[in-house]
Write a protein that holds these residues in place. Structure first.
Motif, short mmCIF file in Angstrom:
data_model
loop_
_atom_site.label_atom_id
_atom_site.label_comp_id
_atom_site.label_asym_id
_atom_site.label_seq_id
_atom_site.Cartn_x
_atom_site.Cartn_y
_atom_site.Cartn_z
N SER A 1 0.85 -1.19 0.00
CA SER A 1 0.00 0.00 0.00
C SER A 1 0.88 1.24 0.00
N TYR A 58 -3.80 0.47 -2.84
CA TYR A 58 -3.59 -0.87 -2.27
C TYR A 58 -3.37 -1.86 -3.40
N PRO A 64 -3.31 -5.85 -4.64
CA PRO A 64 -4.15 -6.96 -4.19
C PRO A 64 -3.65 -7.51 -2.85
N TYR A 65 -4.56 -7.57 -1.90
CA TYR A 65 -4.27 -8.02 -0.52
C TYR A 65 -3.29 -7.08 0.19
N GLY A 66 -3.22 -5.85 -0.27
CA GLY A 66 -2.38 -4.84 0.38
C GLY A 66 -3.01 -4.33 1.67
N LEU A 67 -2.17 -3.90 2.59
CA LEU A 67 -2.62 -3.49 3.92
C LEU A 67 -2.11 -2.10 4.26
N TYR A 75 -11.60 -4.27 3.57
CA TYR A 75 -12.03 -4.65 4.92
C TYR A 75 -11.39 -3.63 5.85
N PHE A 115 -7.65 -3.11 4.68
CA PHE A 115 -7.04 -4.28 4.03
C PHE A 115 -7.79 -4.57 2.74
N ASN A 116 -7.05 -4.64 1.63
CA ASN A 116 -7.66 -4.95 0.34
C ASN A 116 -7.94 -6.44 0.26
N ILE A 117 -9.22 -6.79 0.28
CA ILE A 117 -9.59 -8.21 0.26
C ILE A 117 -9.80 -8.72 -1.15
N LYS A 156 -8.73 -9.31 -5.43
CA LYS A 156 -7.62 -9.78 -6.25
C LYS A 156 -7.12 -8.71 -7.21
#
Length: 223
Positions: A76, A101, A103-106, A127, A161-163, A165
């Motif tokens: 991120s 973000y 993919p799945y970045g926080l 999320y 949080f990027n949930i 893809k």
């Protein structure tokens, strides 16, 4: 002659005005008092330009359409638009950030000591959540989609949080020209100098070797 009831009322209002008065919210982490003016610095804002010399560029920032570089260990990146980037924000009590973000970045758990934040998702899904203060420590969370907004109250630990893809993008407004950021993991395990591992081991109820390993990591800053 003023009646007794009127006198009491005036006295109450006078006292109430003192009670309701308060100092302005601080825009820095601390301000140590000093007696010698030549060694002092200006706080709670910046020195102000002559209003007659103000120009459009003082209130302007370009480039928030460009994605931030999310090629890092958190996936991120925060692009700020505060008083550092926009001098005209000085004293106005507001700022903006763009958050990208992978993919799945926080955007990891952090706080803003001087600002409430309202975040809107413009691409992807996130999320998000924050934790209330002691003793409840209640986690309040929500999954956000494009067009959704969420508020993080001032000073509370929160995250996104990027949930998905695919990449996600959000914009957030903050109620301070200089909201400040305290990233929890970095502050605790990446302080300079380090917090004693005896202190952290006892605080987290773990072996000191775990603390030493965490302190040895590189704690990056995405803000």
């Amino acid at each position: 002659m003023v009646s007794g009831h009127m006198l009491v009322a005036f006295t109450f209002l006078a006292l109430a005005s003192f009670v309701l008065a308060s100092d302005p919210s601080p825009l820095q982490d601390f301000c140590v008092a000093i007696d010698e003016p030549k060694d002092a610095v200006f706080v709670n804002g910046k020195f102000c330009k002559d209003p007659m010399l103000a120009k459009a560029d003082d209130f302007f920032l370009k480039g928030l359409n460009k994605p931030g570089n999310t090629s890092n260990q958190l996936g991120s990146m925060v692009t700020p638009a505060n008083v550092v980037q926009i001098p005209g924000l000085n004293t106005l009590g507001i700022s903006l950030v763009r958050i990208d973000y992978a993919p799945y970045g926080l955007n990891p758990p952090h706080t803003h000591p001087r600002a409430t934040e309202i975040l809107q998702v413009v691409e992807g899904s996130l999320y998000v959540g924050f934790v209330t203060s002691n003793p409840e420590n209640r986690l309040i969370t929500k999954v956000l989609y494009e067009g959704d907004a969420f508020v993080f109250p001032v000073g509370l630990i929160h995250f996104q949080f990027n949930i998905g893809k695919t990449p996600a993008v959000a914009f957030a407004a903050l109620s301070s020209q200089n909201p400040g950021v305290i990233t929890i993991a970095k502050a605790v395990f990446g302080s300079n100098p380090p917090i004693s591992d005896d202190v952290l081991a006892k605080a987290f109820q773990v072996d000191k070797k775990v603390v030493d390993r965490l302190q040895a990591q590189f704690w990056m800053d995405i803000n």
